[in-house]
Design a protein around this motif. Structure first.
Motif, PDB file in Angstrom:
ATOM      1  N   MET A   1       0.798  -1.089   0.039  1.00  0.00           N
ATOM      2  CA  MET A   1       0.121   0.079   0.047  1.00  0.00           C
ATOM      3  C   MET A   1       0.889   1.385  -0.012  1.00  0.00           C
ATOM      4  O   MET A   1       0.634   2.273  -0.641  1.00  0.00           O
ATOM      5  N   ARG A   2       2.001   1.201   0.836  1.00  0.00           N
ATOM      6  CA  ARG A   2       2.842   2.275   0.736  1.00  0.00           C
ATOM      7  C   ARG A   2       3.495   2.970  -0.797  1.00  0.00           C
ATOM      8  O   ARG A   2       3.390   3.950  -0.864  1.00  0.00           O
ATOM      9  N   ARG A   3       3.787   1.659  -1.404  1.00  0.00           N
ATOM     10  CA  ARG A   3       4.246   2.103  -2.878  1.00  0.00           C
ATOM     11  C   ARG A   3       3.134   2.897  -3.484  1.00  0.00           C
ATOM     12  O   ARG A   3       3.533   3.434  -4.474  1.00  0.00           O
ATOM     13  N   VAL A   4       1.795   2.430  -3.602  1.00  0.00           N
ATOM     14  CA  VAL A   4       0.752   2.647  -4.350  1.00  0.00           C
ATOM     15  C   VAL A   4       0.532   4.369  -3.818  1.00  0.00           C
ATOM     16  O   VAL A   4       0.358   5.111  -4.829  1.00  0.00           O
ATOM     17  N   LEU A   5       0.427   4.504  -2.625  1.00  0.00           N
ATOM     18  CA  LEU A   5       0.236   5.866  -2.004  1.00  0.00           C
ATOM     19  C   LEU A   5       1.412   6.966  -2.582  1.00  0.00           C
ATOM     20  O   LEU A   5       1.234   7.896  -3.331  1.00  0.00           O
ATOM     21  N   ASP A   6       2.793   6.272  -2.519  1.00  0.00           N
ATOM     22  CA  ASP A   6       4.080   7.252  -2.993  1.00  0.00           C
ATOM     23  C   ASP A   6       3.868   7.438  -4.419  1.00  0.00           C
ATOM     24  O   ASP A   6       4.199   8.440  -4.922  1.00  0.00           O
ATOM     25  N   ALA A   7       3.405   6.458  -5.237  1.00  0.00           N
ATOM     26  CA  ALA A   7       3.423   6.612  -6.583  1.00  0.00           C
ATOM     27  C   ALA A   7       2.290   7.453  -7.037  1.00  0.00           C
ATOM     28  O   ALA A   7       2.402   8.343  -7.958  1.00  0.00           O
ATOM     29  N   LEU A   8       1.185   7.602  -6.125  1.00  0.00           N
ATOM     30  CA  LEU A   8       0.058   8.696  -6.437  1.00  0.00           C
ATOM     31  C   LEU A   8       0.649   9.936  -5.996  1.00  0.00           C
ATOM     32  O   LEU A   8       0.306  10.846  -6.917  1.00  0.00           O
ATOM     33  N   TYR A   9       1.082   9.971  -4.918  1.00  0.00           N
ATOM     34  CA  TYR A   9       1.786  11.459  -4.514  1.00  0.00           C
ATOM     35  C   TYR A   9       2.689  12.019  -5.819  1.00  0.00           C
ATOM     36  O   TYR A   9       2.705  13.013  -6.242  1.00  0.00           O
ATOM     37  N   ASP A  10       3.655  11.193  -6.224  1.00  0.00           N
ATOM     38  CA  ASP A  10       4.658  11.415  -7.172  1.00  0.00           C
ATOM     39  C   ASP A  10       4.042  11.639  -8.641  1.00  0.00           C
ATOM     40  O   ASP A  10       4.519  12.625  -9.256  1.00  0.00           O
ATOM     41  N   GLY A  11       3.173  10.709  -8.955  1.00  0.00           N
ATOM     42  CA  GLY A  11       2.272  10.862 -10.109  1.00  0.00           C
ATOM     43  C   GLY A  11       1.649  12.413 -10.285  1.00  0.00           C
ATOM     44  O   GLY A  11       1.622  13.104 -11.342  1.00  0.00           O
ATOM     45  N   ALA A  12       1.199  12.894  -9.221  1.00  0.00           N
ATOM     46  CA  ALA A  12       0.340  13.961  -9.101  1.00  0.00           C
ATOM     47  C   ALA A  12       1.299  15.063  -9.183  1.00  0.00           C
ATOM     48  O   ALA A  12       1.267  16.139  -9.812  1.00  0.00           O
ATOM     49  N   ALA A  13       2.476  14.839  -8.516  1.00  0.00           N
ATOM     50  CA  ALA A  13       3.546  15.863  -8.557  1.00  0.00           C
ATOM     51  C   ALA A  13       4.139  16.083 -10.063  1.00  0.00           C
ATOM     52  O   ALA A  13       4.530  17.182 -10.542  1.00  0.00           O
ATOM     53  N   VAL A  14       4.297  15.113 -10.694  1.00  0.00           N
ATOM     54  CA  VAL A  14       4.854  15.125 -12.166  1.00  0.00           C
ATOM     55  C   VAL A  14       3.580  15.758 -13.029  1.00  0.00           C
ATOM     56  O   VAL A  14       4.093  16.686 -13.841  1.00  0.00           O
ATOM     57  N   LEU A  15       2.407  15.474 -12.792  1.00  0.00           N
ATOM     58  CA  LEU A  15       1.256  16.163 -13.374  1.00  0.00           C
ATOM     59  C   LEU A  15       1.342  17.649 -13.179  1.00  0.00           C
ATOM     60  O   LEU A  15       1.228  18.505 -14.170  1.00  0.00           O
ATOM     61  N   ALA A  16       1.607  18.060 -12.013  1.00  0.00           N
ATOM     62  CA  ALA A  16       1.701  19.517 -11.667  1.00  0.00           C
ATOM     63  C   ALA A  16       2.870  20.169 -12.324  1.00  0.00           C
ATOM     64  O   ALA A  16       2.435  21.160 -12.693  1.00  0.00           O
ATOM     65  N   ALA A  17       3.873  19.431 -12.425  1.00  0.00           N
ATOM     66  CA  ALA A  17       5.232  20.051 -13.020  1.00  0.00           C
ATOM     67  C   ALA A  17       4.798  20.097 -14.644  1.00  0.00           C
ATOM     68  O   ALA A  17       5.199  20.968 -15.199  1.00  0.00           O
ATOM     69  N   LEU A  18       4.196  19.407 -15.066  1.00  0.00           N
ATOM     70  CA  LEU A  18       3.828  19.372 -16.537  1.00  0.00           C
ATOM     71  C   LEU A  18       2.763  20.705 -16.657  1.00  0.00           C
ATOM     72  O   LEU A  18       2.700  21.284 -17.797  1.00  0.00           O
ATOM     73  N   CYS A  19       1.970  20.761 -15.859  1.00  0.00           N
ATOM     74  CA  CYS A  19       1.093  21.905 -15.829  1.00  0.00           C
ATOM     75  C   CYS A  19       1.600  23.147 -15.674  1.00  0.00           C
ATOM     76  O   CYS A  19       1.492  24.095 -16.227  1.00  0.00           O
ATOM     77  N   MET A  20       2.957  23.180 -15.022  1.00  0.00           N
ATOM     78  CA  MET A  20       3.720  24.462 -14.831  1.00  0.00           C
ATOM     79  C   MET A  20       4.333  24.604 -16.308  1.00  0.00           C
ATOM     80  O   MET A  20       4.244  25.845 -16.785  1.00  0.00           O
ATOM     81  N   ILE A  21       4.874  23.665 -16.921  1.00  0.00           N
ATOM     82  CA  ILE A  21       5.139  23.924 -18.205  1.00  0.00           C
ATOM     83  C   ILE A  21       4.136  24.333 -19.216  1.00  0.00           C
ATOM     84  O   ILE A  21       4.439  24.851 -20.115  1.00  0.00           O
ATOM     85  N   GLY A  22       2.996  23.830 -19.127  1.00  0.00           N
ATOM     86  CA  GLY A  22       1.881  24.205 -19.745  1.00  0.00           C
ATOM     87  C   GLY A  22       1.445  25.920 -19.666  1.00  0.00           C
ATOM     88  O   GLY A  22       1.151  26.254 -20.507  1.00  0.00           O
ATOM     89  N   THR A  23       1.671  26.116 -18.056  1.00  0.00           N
ATOM     90  CA  THR A  23       1.545  27.590 -18.090  1.00  0.00           C
ATOM     91  C   THR A  23       2.441  28.449 -18.643  1.00  0.00           C
ATOM     92  O   THR A  23       2.256  29.130 -19.360  1.00  0.00           O
ATOM     93  N   LEU A  24       3.993  27.750 -18.768  1.00  0.00           N
ATOM     94  CA  LEU A  24       4.588  28.544 -19.546  1.00  0.00           C
ATOM     95  C   LEU A  24       4.608  28.627 -20.870  1.00  0.00           C
ATOM     96  O   LEU A  24       4.594  29.791 -21.684  1.00  0.00           O
ATOM     97  N   ALA A  25       4.119  27.642 -21.514  1.00  0.00           N
ATOM     98  CA  ALA A  25       3.560  27.498 -22.838  1.00  0.00           C
ATOM     99  C   ALA A  25       2.607  28.488 -23.288  1.00  0.00           C
ATOM    100  O   ALA A  25       2.582  29.148 -24.361  1.00  0.00           O
ATOM    101  N   MET A  26       1.358  28.475 -22.449  1.00  0.00           N
ATOM    102  CA  MET A  26       0.455  29.465 -22.571  1.00  0.00           C
ATOM    103  C   MET A  26       0.763  30.798 -22.622  1.00  0.00           C
ATOM    104  O   MET A  26       0.405  31.710 -23.422  1.00  0.00           O
ATOM    105  N   VAL A  27       1.653  31.062 -21.437  1.00  0.00           N
ATOM    106  CA  VAL A  27       2.078  32.520 -21.506  1.00  0.00           C
ATOM    107  C   VAL A  27       2.946  33.001 -22.710  1.00  0.00           C
ATOM    108  O   VAL A  27       2.616  34.170 -23.327  1.00  0.00           O
ATOM    109  N   LEU A  28       3.812  32.013 -23.110  1.00  0.00           N
ATOM    110  CA  LEU A  28       4.781  32.473 -24.349  1.00  0.00           C
ATOM    111  C   LEU A  28       3.886  32.546 -25.571  1.00  0.00           C
ATOM    112  O   LEU A  28       3.899  33.235 -26.518  1.00  0.00           O
ATOM    113  N   GLY A  29       2.843  31.743 -25.737  1.00  0.00           N
ATOM    114  CA  GLY A  29       1.796  31.784 -26.566  1.00  0.00           C
ATOM    115  C   GLY A  29       1.249  33.077 -26.702  1.00  0.00           C
ATOM    116  O   GLY A  29       0.958  33.449 -27.908  1.00  0.00           O
ATOM    117  N   SER A  30       0.787  33.489 -25.747  1.00  0.00           N
ATOM    118  CA  SER A  30      -0.120  34.773 -25.471  1.00  0.00           C
ATOM    119  C   SER A  30       0.979  35.813 -26.069  1.00  0.00           C
ATOM    120  O   SER A  30       0.667  36.821 -26.671  1.00  0.00           O
TER     121      SER A  30
END
Length: 165
Positions: A1-30
């Motif tokens: 269970m510990r591995r699953v939870l840690d994978a969920l937390y880490d996966g969400a952090a990776v998605l958050a990082a991709l969203c930050m890149i998306g923010t940069l892309a949108m601002v640059l596009g603007s």
């Protein structure tokens, strides 16, 4: 269970990082859209959606890494039993509040979908789509607080705190 939870937390952090890149892309596009006549309307709204998604998706990972703001002055002044009691109390409150936040975030997504709510900007995005990231982030934060609460009840410190981070 510990591995699953840690994978969920880490996966969400990776998605958050991709969203930050998306923010940069949108601002640059603007910015590029202001100098050239490109069909890139509504980029500001999408930058905001990405920024909100990054903030909410990173909450659980930040908590589990011990990076949330904590007032340790009081905790350090207490003995072992007092510290544990205060941690259990504060984690119990956090579980309750984050559970309410997760519930109402999910409810907002459901209502936006049911009422066909769309953004008022030029993009006319169905609002339930960007709201999903908020609901997912708050649900994962609730899970992380329950995880921390359970570890504290069982007398175990989280892995990060044991490592001294």
């Amino acid at each position: 269970m510990r591995r699953v939870l840690d994978a969920l937390y880490d996966g969400a952090a990776v998605l958050a990082a991709l969203c930050m890149i998306g923010t940069l892309a949108m601002v640059l596009g603007s910015v590029i859209d202001r100098f050239h006549t490109l069909p890139l309307r509504g980029m500001d709204a999408y930058a905001g959606y990405c920024m909100a998604a990054a903030a909410f998706l990173s909450l659980a990972h930040t908590l589990k890494r011990g990076e949330h703001i904590r007032v340790t002055l009081v905790l350090n002044a207490l003995g072992t039993q007092g510290r544990r009691a205060l941690q259990l109390w504060s984690l119990s409150v956090a579980v309750g509040l984050s559970g309410l936040f997760a519930f109402y975030s999910a409810r907002l997504v459901w209502q936006s979908h049911a009422f066909h709510d769309i953004s008022t900007g030029i993009d006319a995005t169905p609002l339930w789509i960007p709201q999903l990231a908020m609901a997912a982030g708050t649900l994962l934060l609730f899970v992380a607080f329950v995880d921390e609460w359970w570890l504290t009840v069982r007398g175990r410190a989280s892995q990060v705190r044991e490592a001294g981070v």
